[in-house]
Design an enzyme around this catalytic site. Structure first.
Site, PDB file in Angstrom:
ATOM      1  N   HIS A 166       0.682  -1.388  -0.502  1.00  0.00           N
ATOM      2  CA  HIS A 166       0.065  -0.259   0.036  1.00  0.00           C
ATOM      3  C   HIS A 166       0.982   1.196   0.087  1.00  0.00           C
ATOM      4  O   HIS A 166       0.312   2.489  -0.788  1.00  0.00           O
ATOM      5  CB  HIS A 166      -1.155  -0.011   1.318  1.00  0.00           C
ATOM      6  CG  HIS A 166      -1.812  -1.270   1.195  1.00  0.00           C
ATOM      7  ND1 HIS A 166      -3.196  -1.210   1.927  1.00  0.00           N
ATOM      8  CD2 HIS A 166      -2.729  -1.922   0.078  1.00  0.00           C
ATOM      9  CE1 HIS A 166      -3.821  -2.271   1.432  1.00  0.00           C
ATOM     10  NE2 HIS A 166      -3.834  -2.052   0.119  1.00  0.00           N
TER      11      HIS A 166
ATOM     12  N   CYS B 257      -0.890  -5.522 -20.689  1.00  0.00           N
ATOM     13  CA  CYS B 257      -1.207  -5.094 -19.673  1.00  0.00           C
ATOM     14  C   CYS B 257      -0.393  -5.334 -18.641  1.00  0.00           C
ATOM     15  O   CYS B 257      -0.313  -4.112 -17.525  1.00  0.00           O
ATOM     16  CB  CYS B 257      -2.683  -5.019 -19.512  1.00  0.00           C
ATOM     17  SG  CYS B 257      -3.026  -7.073 -18.828  1.00  0.00           S
TER      18      CYS B 257
ATOM     19  N   GLU C 118      -0.460 -14.977 -20.278  1.00  0.00           N
ATOM     20  CA  GLU C 118       0.289 -15.121 -19.646  1.00  0.00           C
ATOM     21  C   GLU C 118       1.799 -16.248 -19.518  1.00  0.00           C
ATOM     22  O   GLU C 118       2.551 -16.587 -18.110  1.00  0.00           O
ATOM     23  CB  GLU C 118      -0.251 -14.219 -18.393  1.00  0.00           C
ATOM     24  CG  GLU C 118      -1.055 -15.367 -18.038  1.00  0.00           C
ATOM     25  CD  GLU C 118      -2.053 -14.268 -17.548  1.00  0.00           C
ATOM     26  OE1 GLU C 118      -1.160 -13.482 -16.001  1.00  0.00           O
ATOM     27  OE2 GLU C 118      -3.037 -14.392 -16.764  1.00  0.00           O
TER      28      GLU C 118
ATOM     29  N   ASP D 155       3.514 -11.998 -15.148  1.00  0.00           N
ATOM     30  CA  ASP D 155       3.772 -13.556 -15.650  1.00  0.00           C
ATOM     31  C   ASP D 155       4.341 -14.104 -16.419  1.00  0.00           C
ATOM     32  O   ASP D 155       5.142 -15.407 -16.708  1.00  0.00           O
ATOM     33  CB  ASP D 155       2.172 -14.133 -15.235  1.00  0.00           C
ATOM     34  CG  ASP D 155       1.721 -14.229 -13.345  1.00  0.00           C
ATOM     35  OD1 ASP D 155       2.787 -14.089 -12.756  1.00  0.00           O
ATOM     36  OD2 ASP D 155       0.552 -14.091 -13.959  1.00  0.00           O
TER      37      ASP D 155
END
Length: 593
Positions: free
Chosen positions: A204, A524, A453, A477
């Site tokens: 975070h 992406c 991926e 990935d």
């Protein structure tokens, strides 16, 4: 004072130069003692009162959020409030006090250490980072118990500082504490960067740093022990470097670089409404990756043509039913629908691509469940969803319902087999049939796409092309699986290389095959937002990039300065090369064309 340099994980770009302000973890000062039997319930009440006070503090932070605060901060305050309410935090330490007679601080730290050990066994980077959220919540409670508030310093009055230019150095820092630093009379410039010992790309701390657009480096291990209060500190958020007590020459060099970056950013802002078109007139689609509907304004502000990746698993995080170690309280259909609808409406007619739930053995919904021997290869993503058909059907219904409010596309992660595609499409048809029978509106023409991926998917594209409407390459990935490298394992992370010839070959062939079949193909993963790789991807034929909104204008600038004819011929030569040094040099030379 001697100058030294530390290296960590760059999570938010830019350069900051300021004075160090150290935050000392309250847990380091916790006293350990046994409470007499007659004082046990009083000690229990002391902890309960501290938890209640932190609750009130979080509520106050939420209600007093400044208008310009990033939406992520409110979401993270909610997450911390949920963690604080969880019985594993609010009740288990009370049992420790009653059974072991530990003092309140000791009981809380004991429980947090036990929970942290459970999270350490999780292999997924994002979920493992949630351990730090639990520790941050405990830290706030400990500070109340010990009577120490967040130590926000007064405005620095040294002769070389006119305004507060503060760099926070801590073992860890919570989003709520970041807000406490930001929301002072000094305004957004109260702190200009931060450095933490722990954390990763998905912590975070990292997410909020990017949303605030403040330079940050995390995962530095010893920074909070080596840096001293009021030391001069330079953060190079691009390189992941922190320089402590720099020489005057180094200081001047970084000040010049900082000034140049400020000018460059001002120029970038002028590109917001400029179409992303190469020098030869080829239009490029720039999309945004988002985690929550509240990220949509930032995507629009950056000029995104739509959402290329809505990571729906973020709606499922931090929602345990009866404890952090118990099963997830999955959001219901109506709750999911409302979140998807909110994003679709916010994007004002632009397409929103929603990735179905990407959890499983490497992102266990129950952290106490047995972890697979090799979770990255286990029951995850679409495999998990097909193994939990009711959960999957609920999400598909919610997504389809949202499609009645704007253009929605469904993206399926980690497909590798034809039967997985067929089962998924069958589930989507089942969801459509149910909605029709119930008279609920949806877009019958919703497009369904596949994440590429897994190397097997990239090598067997014809079966995808035959069944799907679009493709999206998840480079993170794909690189990991192609090279057999766990990118979060520090012992092998240096081998994670997006320019490996095998990786480049898979990406290039996927783009070419997909486009030949008339399918839209996007990237992406992190490669899409890396300006050093923009021209390489353009040369491969990529025409859709999806990235964090903060990266979009920089990538657009690269596109506007790119000549496709020259780049394409150079890229073909790069793809024929097998020598790493040659590839790296050639890619670097692309930037100067």
């Amino acid at each position: 004072m001697a100058s030294f340099t530390l290296h960590g994980i760059p999570v938010s770009r830019g350069i900051s130069i300021g004075r160090a302000h150290l935050l000392t973890p309250a847990a380091l000062d916790v006293k350990h003692y046994l409470v007499p039997e007659e004082q046990v319930e009083a000690e229990v009440k002391r902890l309960q009162d501290a938890i209640a006070e932190v609750h009130r503090g979080l509520q106050a932070l939420w209600t007093e959020l400044p208008k310009d605060a990033p939406t992520e901060l409110g979401a993270f305050i909610d997450v911390h409030a949920l963690i604080l309410s969880d019985p594993m935090i609010s009740e288990a330490p009370l049992d420790i006090i009653r059974t072991r007679h530990y003092n309140a601080e000791w009981a809380l730290v004991t429980q947090i250490d036990e929970l942290s050990a459970q999270f350490d066994e999780i292999e997924d980077e994002y979920l493992r980072e949630r351990k730090h959220d639990i520790q941050q919540v405990a830290e706030r409670v400990l500070k109340v118990l010990m009577g120490t508030a967040l130590n926000v310093p007064p405005v620095y009055s040294g002769e070389d500082q006119v305004a507060p230019q503060m760099i926070v150095v801590a073992h860890d820092i919570s989003p709520a504490d970041m807000l406490a630093f930001r929301d002072r009379d000094g305004g957004p410039q109260s702190f200009i960067g931060f450095v933490t010992d722990v954390g990763g790309q998905n912590s975070h701390t990292a997410i909020v740093a990017r949303s605030l657009d403040i330079p940050a480096v995390v995962g530095m291990s010893q920074a909070s022990r080596l840096v001293e209060q009021d030391d001069w500190v330079i953060i190079d958020g691009d390189a992941g470097v922190v320089i402590c007590n720099p020489s005057q020459q180094v200081l001047e060099q970084y000040r010049a670089r900082q000034a140049a970056l400020v000018k460059a950013r001002k120029r970038l802002l002028k590109l917001k409404k400029t179409p992303a078109v190469t020098k030869d007139g080829t239009p490029i689609t720039l999309l945004a990756n988002i985690e929550l509907p509240d990220d949509c304004p930032a995507a629009l502000e950056a000029g995104a043509n739509g959402v290329g990746l809505f990571r729906s698993e973020f709606l499922f995080m931090g929602r345990s039913a009866s404890g952090l170690g118990n099963a997830l309280r999955v959001p219901g259909e109506d709750e999911q629908f409302e979140q998807y609808r909110k994003a679709v409406v916010a994007m004002k007619g632009r397409p929103v691509t929603i990735r179905t739930l990407d959890v499983g053995a490497d992102k266990p919904l129950d952290p106490t469940e047995h972890t697979a021997l090799n979770p990255a290869l286990g029951l995850r993503a679409i495999r998990y969803c097909l193994a939990e058909p009711q959960l999957f059907l609920t999400q598909l219904r919610a997504i389809l319902r949202a499609s009645a409010f704007g253009k929605v596309r469904i993206l399926i992660p980690m497909l590798a087999h034809a039967f997985e595609i067929d089962q998924t499409l069958s589930m989507i048809e089942q969801a459509k049939l149910q909605l029709r029978e119930e008279g609920i509106k949806y877009d019958p023409g919703v497009e369904v796409g596949a994440m590429i991926e897994i190397p097997a998917a990239a090598l067997a594209l014809p079966m995808f092309v035959k069944r799907m409407h679009f493709l999206s390459i998840g480079t993170n990935d794909l690189i990991q699986y192609t090279l057999a490298i766990d990118r979060v394992d520090y012992e092998v992370a240096h081998l994670y290389n997006p320019l490996h010839p095998a990786v480049l070959g898979l990406i290039a062939s996927t783009i070419a095959t997909g486009q030949k079949a008339g399918l839209d193909v996007a990237v992406c993963g992190e490669m899409a937002g890396d300006t050093k790789l923009t021209r390489l991807l353009l040369g491969m034929g990529l025409r859709e990039f999806s990235m964090h909104p903060a990266q979009l204008l920089s990538v657009k600038q690269e596109i506007l300065n790119s000549d496709l004819a020259t780049i394409t011929s150079r890229t073909r030569r790069i793809l024929r090369s097998i020598e790493p040094n040659e590839i790296a040099t050639a890619v670097e030379q692309l930037q100067s064309l």
